[in-house]
Design a protein around this motif. Sequence first.
Motif: not given
Length: 245
Positions: A216-222
């Motif tokens: 999820t952090l990967a998605d948030i941080w792109n």
Amino acid sequence: MIDLHAHLDLYPDPVATTEECVRRDLFVLSVTTTPSAWSGTAALAKNAARIRTAIGLHPQIAQERQGELALFADLLPQSRYVGEIGLDGGPELKATWDAQRRVFEEILRMCRKAGGRIMTIHSRRAATPVLDALAAGDGAGVAVLHWFSGTRRELQRAADQGCWFSVGPAMLAGERGRKLAADMPRDRILTESDGPFAQTDGRSLYPWDAAAAEKTLADIWNVAVDEVRGQLMLNLRRLTSSVPR
């Protein structure tokens, strides 16, 4: 993988859960809710090089367990980690608020006197009083606000005060939690499960489920998941070296 907030002693089979954490080579901060639970919980991890056990006194039971503060003081020299501690402003706990504050402030005083600790802190509906207490108790150590749910303004204040944050799959399941995570300093964020209390899809989370928060952090941080993992490992090294051994 990192789980900075799990209650290993409260799983249905604590030994098997701990062994699985070792098998998966997880870094786990095993938190306790009372000082009297610390010795038994620490024993679970006696052969686990990457599991640390924190001494805690949970705000939701602070009133009934405040008599264990003397034991807390006796145990404090044995661990660099403290938690779960903090304040809970839930309406069902209004009658215990004064006791919660006394306990939290005394623990911060102990930590300051001991030279500082890494603290994992509960702040449900109480972010501002928690931050006030941390400001008044400057020198208690490094505060990691677990499952932060305050306002964006409170989040900014926490960041300005040097707080860290731990986020897990349950927190990040909602839009509000993801928006808060997006505003947290990337170099002061770590993953957690808060298992077995936290759940997703009706199932209690286990320490290895913290991997879902990485995605999820990967998605948030792109960014790629590998980049998130690299950042989290750097963060963990900084955190664990922030308080003298």
